[in-house]
Write a protein that holds these residues in place. Structure first.
Motif, mmCIF file in Angstrom:
data_model
loop_
_atom_site.group_PDB
_atom_site.id
_atom_site.type_symbol
_atom_site.label_atom_id
_atom_site.label_comp_id
_atom_site.label_asym_id
_atom_site.label_seq_id
_atom_site.Cartn_x
_atom_site.Cartn_y
_atom_site.Cartn_z
ATOM 1 N N VAL A 28 0.830 -1.208 0.000
ATOM 2 C CA VAL A 28 0.000 0.000 0.000
ATOM 3 C C VAL A 28 0.863 1.256 0.000
ATOM 4 O O VAL A 28 0.641 2.182 -0.783
ATOM 5 N N VAL A 29 1.869 1.299 0.873
ATOM 6 C CA VAL A 29 2.740 2.476 0.955
ATOM 7 C C VAL A 29 3.479 2.672 -0.352
ATOM 8 O O VAL A 29 3.619 3.789 -0.861
ATOM 9 N N ASP A 30 3.986 1.575 -0.926
ATOM 10 C CA ASP A 30 4.703 1.705 -2.186
ATOM 11 C C ASP A 30 3.778 2.181 -3.296
ATOM 12 O O ASP A 30 4.164 2.997 -4.133
ATOM 13 N N ASP A 31 2.549 1.692 -3.325
ATOM 14 C CA ASP A 31 1.571 2.123 -4.320
ATOM 15 C C ASP A 31 1.320 3.624 -4.200
ATOM 16 O O ASP A 31 1.280 4.352 -5.200
ATOM 17 N N ALA A 32 1.155 4.103 -2.973
ATOM 18 C CA ALA A 32 0.931 5.528 -2.750
ATOM 19 C C ALA A 32 2.157 6.356 -3.117
ATOM 20 O O ALA A 32 2.041 7.512 -3.540
ATOM 21 N N ALA A 33 3.354 5.786 -2.963
ATOM 22 C CA ALA A 33 4.585 6.514 -3.285
ATOM 23 C C ALA A 33 4.810 6.582 -4.782
ATOM 24 O O ALA A 33 5.350 7.576 -5.289
ATOM 25 N N VAL A 34 4.409 5.534 -5.518
ATOM 26 C CA VAL A 34 4.691 5.463 -6.950
ATOM 27 C C VAL A 34 3.670 6.240 -7.775
ATOM 28 O O VAL A 34 4.033 6.936 -8.726
ATOM 29 N N THR A 35 2.394 6.163 -7.423
ATOM 30 C CA THR A 35 1.327 6.691 -8.270
ATOM 31 C C THR A 35 1.442 8.188 -8.578
ATOM 32 O O THR A 35 1.139 8.585 -9.718
ATOM 33 N N PRO A 36 1.848 9.073 -7.628
ATOM 34 C CA PRO A 36 1.924 10.497 -7.989
ATOM 35 C C PRO A 36 2.818 10.787 -9.183
ATOM 36 O O PRO A 36 2.635 11.801 -9.865
ATOM 37 N N GLY B 54 -10.076 -4.902 -0.763
ATOM 38 C CA GLY B 54 -9.776 -4.315 -2.061
ATOM 39 C C GLY B 54 -10.330 -2.906 -2.205
ATOM 40 O O GLY B 54 -9.636 -1.994 -2.650
ATOM 41 N N THR B 55 -11.590 -2.727 -1.808
ATOM 42 C CA THR B 55 -12.217 -1.402 -1.918
ATOM 43 C C THR B 55 -11.591 -0.417 -0.943
ATOM 44 O O THR B 55 -11.270 0.729 -1.309
ATOM 45 N N GLY B 56 -11.393 -0.860 0.303
ATOM 46 C CA GLY B 56 -10.841 0.037 1.319
ATOM 47 C C GLY B 56 -9.443 0.505 0.979
ATOM 48 O O GLY B 56 -9.122 1.701 1.101
ATOM 49 N N ILE B 57 -8.589 -0.418 0.536
ATOM 50 C CA ILE B 57 -7.216 -0.041 0.199
ATOM 51 C C ILE B 57 -7.192 0.891 -1.005
ATOM 52 O O ILE B 57 -6.405 1.839 -1.055
ATOM 53 N N THR B 58 -8.058 0.648 -1.983
ATOM 54 C CA THR B 58 -8.116 1.542 -3.146
ATOM 55 C C THR B 58 -8.496 2.953 -2.733
ATOM 56 O O THR B 58 -7.893 3.934 -3.191
ATOM 57 N N ILE B 59 -9.492 3.073 -1.860
ATOM 58 C CA ILE B 59 -9.915 4.400 -1.391
ATOM 59 C C ILE B 59 -8.791 5.082 -0.622
ATOM 60 O O ILE B 59 -8.491 6.269 -0.840
ATOM 61 N N GLY C 140 -7.109 8.113 -2.463
ATOM 62 C CA GLY C 140 -7.470 9.334 -1.732
ATOM 63 C C GLY C 140 -6.224 10.050 -1.246
ATOM 64 O O GLY C 140 -6.107 11.285 -1.349
ATOM 65 N N SER C 141 -5.255 9.274 -0.734
ATOM 66 C CA SER C 141 -3.989 9.861 -0.289
ATOM 67 C C SER C 141 -3.223 10.459 -1.464
ATOM 68 O O SER C 141 -2.638 11.542 -1.359
ATOM 69 N N VAL C 142 -3.229 9.741 -2.591
ATOM 70 C CA VAL C 142 -2.531 10.243 -3.778
ATOM 71 C C VAL C 142 -3.142 11.561 -4.241
ATOM 72 O O VAL C 142 -2.422 12.510 -4.604
ATOM 73 N N ALA C 143 -4.476 11.649 -4.220
ATOM 74 C CA ALA C 143 -5.140 12.895 -4.622
ATOM 75 C C ALA C 143 -4.722 14.054 -3.723
ATOM 76 O O ALA C 143 -4.458 15.168 -4.201
ATOM 77 N N LEU C 144 -4.638 13.797 -2.409
ATOM 78 C CA LEU C 144 -4.193 14.849 -1.491
ATOM 79 C C LEU C 144 -2.742 15.233 -1.759
ATOM 80 O O LEU C 144 -2.379 16.418 -1.721
ATOM 81 N N ILE C 145 -1.910 14.232 -2.054
ATOM 82 C CA ILE C 145 -0.489 14.499 -2.285
ATOM 83 C C ILE C 145 -0.282 15.354 -3.526
ATOM 84 O O ILE C 145 0.459 16.334 -3.507
ATOM 85 N N VAL C 146 -0.948 14.991 -4.634
ATOM 86 C CA VAL C 146 -0.692 15.701 -5.891
ATOM 87 C C VAL C 146 -1.262 17.120 -5.878
ATOM 88 O O VAL C 146 -0.821 17.976 -6.649
ATOM 89 N N LYS C 147 -2.247 17.378 -5.006
ATOM 90 C CA LYS C 147 -2.812 18.733 -4.941
ATOM 91 C C LYS C 147 -2.248 19.550 -3.782
ATOM 92 O O LYS C 147 -2.604 20.718 -3.633
ATOM 93 N N ALA C 148 -1.379 18.945 -2.976
ATOM 94 C CA ALA C 148 -0.860 19.653 -1.805
ATOM 95 C C ALA C 148 -0.045 20.875 -2.204
ATOM 96 O O ALA C 148 -0.134 21.927 -1.557
ATOM 97 N N ASP C 149 0.770 20.773 -3.271
ATOM 98 C CA ASP C 149 1.574 21.923 -3.664
ATOM 99 C C ASP C 149 0.704 23.057 -4.191
ATOM 100 O O ASP C 149 0.987 24.250 -3.942
ATOM 101 N N ASP C 150 -0.397 22.726 -4.914
ATOM 102 C CA ASP C 150 -1.323 23.766 -5.376
ATOM 103 C C ASP C 150 -1.987 24.466 -4.190
ATOM 104 O O ASP C 150 -2.141 25.696 -4.184
#
Length: 352
Positions: A41-49, A185-190, A194-204
């Motif tokens: 999960v952590v690696d997925d969140a780190a890679v996706t942005p 599956g659903t919980g981990i995806t959310i 959800g974390s990735v969305a917060l990460i990519v918009k944090a700088d904006d």
């Protein structure tokens, strides 16, 4: 008649209680299984942005949303039925497949360590390339989303395999396994996207805060009200909000780097631990016993936090073992597996 109705209602209440208990049990097992998949999960969140690098700000969230939908399809439409069939038809294959997935995690983690120490050609699947001038943005977006979903399929398969191994040990009920796999599956995806969305918009968000001279008025919806100078509340709040904004802008690159390091360590820990436990199941307990004995000995030396120390030492031992396994796999993958995969039609198409 009234007595029969009361008895019927009593039966309904009893069934409802059983159903509620079953759902509580499923939720508890899903939480336990999800925790075991933490490394992936952590690696997925780190890679996706990295897949949204180079795109305009208005396309970042739609891209993340499309990848999230693809990830959910991977888990619920493909991997969940496959996992249930595997559990019914060939439960003996769960441990070997899990160990194979653990080996993949060890390889990925060791490859990242190798890349950090001795930088070489860009590792596949990072998705971090920036579009060239004049390149079709729509085509590039389609390519990146497809690439991210394919990479997610591998990570999702490992998540579902870890979940299935935990669930199979807890319950033999087909529907309980299906519900727990769906919840995880659903919980981990959310959580991940959800974390990735917060990460990519944090700088904006950071830029907006840093440039806003009237934070209190904006919060109250008075920014465009025609008021003159910033009021006392604006002047009092401005240093705090602008400081937070600058911290977000300058801190996000370091946060992403830290997240990547944590993700790599978690992959090695989870992958190594999976292989160690798998070997124990096949009658090779020496490595697991050695890690356990060292953890217990160090834990006894620090009685105040023995449990935490034992857990940390066990995780570190599993991670070091995972790093060793990954180091062995790197030349094997580069010299044997990768050339074979490049001959497959799918990979030839991607290269072209």
């Amino acid at each position: 008649m009234s007595t029969g109705l009361i008895a019927l209602l009593d039966d309904v209440v009893g069934l409802a209680k059983v159903a509620a208990a079953s759902l509580d049990d499923a939720a508890a097992q899903a939480t336990k299984a999800g925790a075991k998949a933490a490394g992936v999960v952590v690696d997925d969140a780190a890679v996706t942005p990295r897949y949204v690098v180079g795109f305009t700000a208005d396309r970042e969230l739609p891209i993340v949303g499309r990848i999230a939908v693809g990830s959910l399809k991977n888990k619920l439409l493909y991997l969940l039925p496959a996992a249930l069939v595997l559990s019914l038809v060939a439960p003996w294959a769960i441990t070997p497949l899990l160990m194979l997935g653990g080996a993949f995690l060890c390889y990925e983690g060791a490859e990242k360590v190798y890349e950090a120490l001795w930088p070489h050609a860009e590792h596949h699947g990072t998705g971090g390339q920036v579009p060239e001038p004049g390149q079709d943005a729509t085509g590039l977006e389609e390519e990146k989303v497809a690439s991210a979903i394919k990479t997610d399929l591998i990570l999702s398969a490992e998540i579902m395999a870890i979940t299935l191994s935990t669930v199979a040990a807890e319950t033999s009920s087909f529907w309980s396994q299906a519900i727990i796999l769906a919840i995880v599956g659903t919980g981990i995806t959310i959580v991940v996207y959800g974390s990735v969305a917060l990460i990519v918009k944090a700088d904006d968000a950071g830029v907006a805060l840093a440039q806003n001279g009237r934070p209190a008025s904006s919060l109250l919806g008075l920014r465009d009200s025609g008021a003159g100078e910033a009021g006392g509340a604006d002047r009092a709040l401005r240093p705090l909000t602008q400081g937070i904004g600058r911290a977000l802008v300058y801190g996000m690159p370091f946060f992403l780097k830290l997240l990547s390091i944590v993700g790599t360590a978690a992959m090695l820990w989870v992958g190594g631990g999976i292989i160690v436990h798998g070997l124990e199941g096949y009658g090779v307990p020496a490595i697991g016993h050695a890690i356990h004995n060292v953890a217990v000995a160090i834990g006894h030396a620090v009685p105040a936090g023995a449990a935490a120390v034992e857990w940390l030492v066990t995780a570190a031992g599993s991670g070091l073992f995972g790093l060793a396994v990954g180091a062995v796999l790197i030349p094997l993958v580069h010299k044997v597996v990768a050339p074979l995969f490049r001959k497959l039609p799918l990979f030839r198409t991607q290269k072209g």
